[in-house]
Design a protein around this motif. Structure first.
Motif, mmCIF file in Angstrom:
data_model
loop_
_atom_site.group_PDB
_atom_site.id
_atom_site.type_symbol
_atom_site.label_atom_id
_atom_site.label_comp_id
_atom_site.label_asym_id
_atom_site.label_seq_id
_atom_site.Cartn_x
_atom_site.Cartn_y
_atom_site.Cartn_z
ATOM 1 N N GLU A 14 0.826 -1.210 0.000
ATOM 2 C CA GLU A 14 0.000 0.000 0.000
ATOM 3 C C GLU A 14 0.862 1.262 0.000
ATOM 4 O O GLU A 14 0.527 2.249 -0.654
ATOM 5 C CB GLU A 14 -0.974 -0.012 1.175
ATOM 6 C CG GLU A 14 -2.070 -1.054 0.982
ATOM 7 C CD GLU A 14 -3.157 -0.989 2.028
ATOM 8 O OE1 GLU A 14 -3.530 0.136 2.423
ATOM 9 O OE2 GLU A 14 -3.649 -2.051 2.446
ATOM 10 N N ILE A 15 1.970 1.237 0.723
ATOM 11 C CA ILE A 15 2.892 2.383 0.708
ATOM 12 C C ILE A 15 3.500 2.539 -0.691
ATOM 13 O O ILE A 15 3.557 3.642 -1.238
ATOM 14 C CB ILE A 15 3.984 2.228 1.780
ATOM 15 C CG1 ILE A 15 3.364 2.295 3.181
ATOM 16 C CG2 ILE A 15 5.068 3.288 1.619
ATOM 17 C CD1 ILE A 15 4.317 1.903 4.301
ATOM 18 N N CYS A 16 3.927 1.429 -1.272
ATOM 19 C CA CYS A 16 4.517 1.482 -2.616
ATOM 20 C C CYS A 16 3.500 1.928 -3.661
ATOM 21 O O CYS A 16 3.832 2.701 -4.572
ATOM 22 C CB CYS A 16 5.089 0.115 -2.989
ATOM 23 S SG CYS A 16 6.534 -0.343 -2.011
ATOM 24 N N PHE A 17 2.246 1.480 -3.549
ATOM 25 C CA PHE A 17 1.208 1.905 -4.491
ATOM 26 C C PHE A 17 0.908 3.394 -4.343
ATOM 27 O O PHE A 17 0.643 4.076 -5.327
ATOM 28 C CB PHE A 17 -0.071 1.090 -4.313
ATOM 29 C CG PHE A 17 0.057 -0.354 -4.737
ATOM 30 C CD1 PHE A 17 0.946 -0.743 -5.728
ATOM 31 C CD2 PHE A 17 -0.721 -1.328 -4.143
ATOM 32 C CE1 PHE A 17 1.063 -2.067 -6.116
ATOM 33 C CE2 PHE A 17 -0.614 -2.652 -4.527
ATOM 34 C CZ PHE A 17 0.267 -3.036 -5.516
ATOM 35 N N ILE A 51 3.112 5.682 -3.432
ATOM 36 C CA ILE A 51 4.241 6.350 -4.087
ATOM 37 C C ILE A 51 4.082 6.269 -5.614
ATOM 38 O O ILE A 51 4.336 7.244 -6.323
ATOM 39 C CB ILE A 51 5.579 5.759 -3.607
ATOM 40 C CG1 ILE A 51 5.789 6.107 -2.118
ATOM 41 C CG2 ILE A 51 6.744 6.253 -4.463
ATOM 42 C CD1 ILE A 51 6.937 5.394 -1.462
ATOM 43 N N ARG A 52 3.630 5.142 -6.111
ATOM 44 C CA ARG A 52 3.363 5.004 -7.555
ATOM 45 C C ARG A 52 2.342 6.041 -8.013
ATOM 46 O O ARG A 52 2.514 6.693 -9.047
ATOM 47 C CB ARG A 52 2.858 3.597 -7.860
ATOM 48 C CG ARG A 52 2.460 3.397 -9.318
ATOM 49 C CD ARG A 52 1.458 2.297 -9.528
ATOM 50 N NE ARG A 52 0.235 2.586 -8.784
ATOM 51 C CZ ARG A 52 -0.725 1.693 -8.559
ATOM 52 N NH1 ARG A 52 -0.593 0.472 -8.990
ATOM 53 N NH2 ARG A 52 -1.811 2.027 -7.910
ATOM 54 N N ASN A 53 1.262 6.213 -7.247
ATOM 55 C CA ASN A 53 0.240 7.198 -7.604
ATOM 56 C C ASN A 53 0.802 8.614 -7.596
ATOM 57 O O ASN A 53 0.458 9.428 -8.447
ATOM 58 C CB ASN A 53 -0.949 7.098 -6.656
ATOM 59 C CG ASN A 53 -1.794 5.857 -6.903
ATOM 60 O OD1 ASN A 53 -1.560 5.107 -7.841
ATOM 61 N ND2 ASN A 53 -2.770 5.630 -6.035
ATOM 62 N N LEU A 54 1.662 8.911 -6.619
ATOM 63 C CA LEU A 54 2.282 10.243 -6.563
ATOM 64 C C LEU A 54 3.151 10.463 -7.798
ATOM 65 O O LEU A 54 3.115 11.537 -8.414
ATOM 66 C CB LEU A 54 3.105 10.390 -5.286
ATOM 67 C CG LEU A 54 2.343 10.284 -3.963
ATOM 68 C CD1 LEU A 54 3.310 10.325 -2.801
ATOM 69 C CD2 LEU A 54 1.276 11.339 -3.830
ATOM 70 N N LEU A 55 3.938 9.457 -8.154
ATOM 71 C CA LEU A 55 4.794 9.569 -9.336
ATOM 72 C C LEU A 55 3.997 9.710 -10.623
ATOM 73 O O LEU A 55 4.416 10.401 -11.563
ATOM 74 C CB LEU A 55 5.720 8.353 -9.437
ATOM 75 C CG LEU A 55 6.801 8.234 -8.376
ATOM 76 C CD1 LEU A 55 7.482 6.882 -8.448
ATOM 77 C CD2 LEU A 55 7.811 9.362 -8.522
ATOM 78 N N ALA A 56 2.826 9.116 -10.664
ATOM 79 C CA ALA A 56 1.999 9.136 -11.872
ATOM 80 C C ALA A 56 1.380 10.496 -12.142
ATOM 81 O O ALA A 56 0.842 10.720 -13.225
ATOM 82 C CB ALA A 56 0.899 8.065 -11.780
ATOM 83 N N THR A 57 1.479 11.422 -11.188
ATOM 84 C CA THR A 57 0.914 12.750 -11.400
ATOM 85 C C THR A 57 1.789 13.589 -12.332
ATOM 86 O O THR A 57 1.340 14.615 -12.835
ATOM 87 C CB THR A 57 0.743 13.523 -10.073
ATOM 88 O OG1 THR A 57 2.032 13.746 -9.492
ATOM 89 C CG2 THR A 57 -0.166 12.783 -9.131
ATOM 90 N N GLN A 58 3.032 13.189 -12.544
ATOM 91 C CA GLN A 58 3.975 13.943 -13.384
ATOM 92 C C GLN A 58 4.286 13.171 -14.652
ATOM 93 O O GLN A 58 4.350 11.938 -14.635
ATOM 94 C CB GLN A 58 5.290 14.171 -12.622
ATOM 95 C CG GLN A 58 5.149 14.900 -11.322
ATOM 96 C CD GLN A 58 4.675 16.317 -11.501
ATOM 97 O OE1 GLN A 58 3.527 16.620 -11.263
ATOM 98 N NE2 GLN A 58 5.556 17.181 -11.914
ATOM 99 N N GLN A 59 4.515 13.903 -15.720
ATOM 100 C CA GLN A 59 4.951 13.271 -16.964
ATOM 101 C C GLN A 59 6.422 12.916 -16.841
ATOM 102 O O GLN A 59 7.202 13.658 -16.237
ATOM 103 C CB GLN A 59 4.760 14.201 -18.141
ATOM 104 C CG GLN A 59 3.319 14.396 -18.511
ATOM 105 C CD GLN A 59 3.201 15.241 -19.765
ATOM 106 O OE1 GLN A 59 4.057 16.071 -20.054
ATOM 107 N NE2 GLN A 59 2.143 15.010 -20.518
#
Length: 183
Positions: free
Chosen positions: A168-171, A173-181
């Protein structure tokens, strides 16, 4: 961090960059927070120091299973207590003590800064994920014991074994990273 490093990071986020920090000192304005103390991990590095609960919103949507909604996620590191200090700072997770009493502040925040964003984890997410996966080190066994008992290696305590704490922590972080191109 040096003053030059802080200026460089601030300028980078302001121009549209993304910064994710695990308790970095000296960047409160960039993260839109104010540090207000710490919760020390006790009695050792393999102990649960606090817990957190994700707040339902776009970045945290469907990360924590509804069937396990009562189970808070675990923090296995020191904790920096924070309060949002900017209107642009959004709380992503509430912070709780080990007895699940709300500590009156966020565990994770998301701050819009210029054209970019800065996510602040009030704990060492890397250490927490690693220790949940690794567990305690194998202790020396008594001569009459051939192998250590598995329960002595697990650090989850009385918390549910059905929750994917590290994932859940890794997911998130994945969502946060997905906000940027990314190029």
């Amino acid at each position: 961090l040096s003053a030059d490093a802080r200026r460089t990071l601030t300028a980078w986020v302001e121009r549209g960059g993304l910064l994710i920090g695990f308790m970095p000192p000296g960047l409160d304005e960039l993260f839109g927070i104010r540090q207000s103390g710490t919760v020390a991990q006790q009695p050792d590095d393999y102990s649960i120091a606090a817990k957190f609960e994700l707040i339902p919103q776009d970045l945290t949507r469907e990360l924590h299973p509804l069937l396990m909604i009562q189970q808070k996620l675990l923090i296995i590191s020191d904790v920096c207590r924070i309060t949002p200090a900017a209107d642009t700072c959004v709380e992503l997770a509430h912070l709780y003590d080990t007895d699940e009493e709300y500590l009156g502040g966020p565990a994770i925040t998301w701050n819009a800064y210029g054209r970019g964003h800065a996510a602040y984890f009030g704990f060492d997410a890397a250490k927490t994920v690693w220790l949940i996966q690794q567990g305690r080190p194998i202790p020396e066994c008594e001569p009459e014991e051939r192998y250590p008992k598995a329960r002595t290696l697990c650090i989850l305590g009385n918390n549910s074994r059905l929750v994917q704490y590290a994932d859940e922590i890794c997911f998130l972080i994945r969502n946060l990273l997905a906000t940027q191109q990314h190029a």
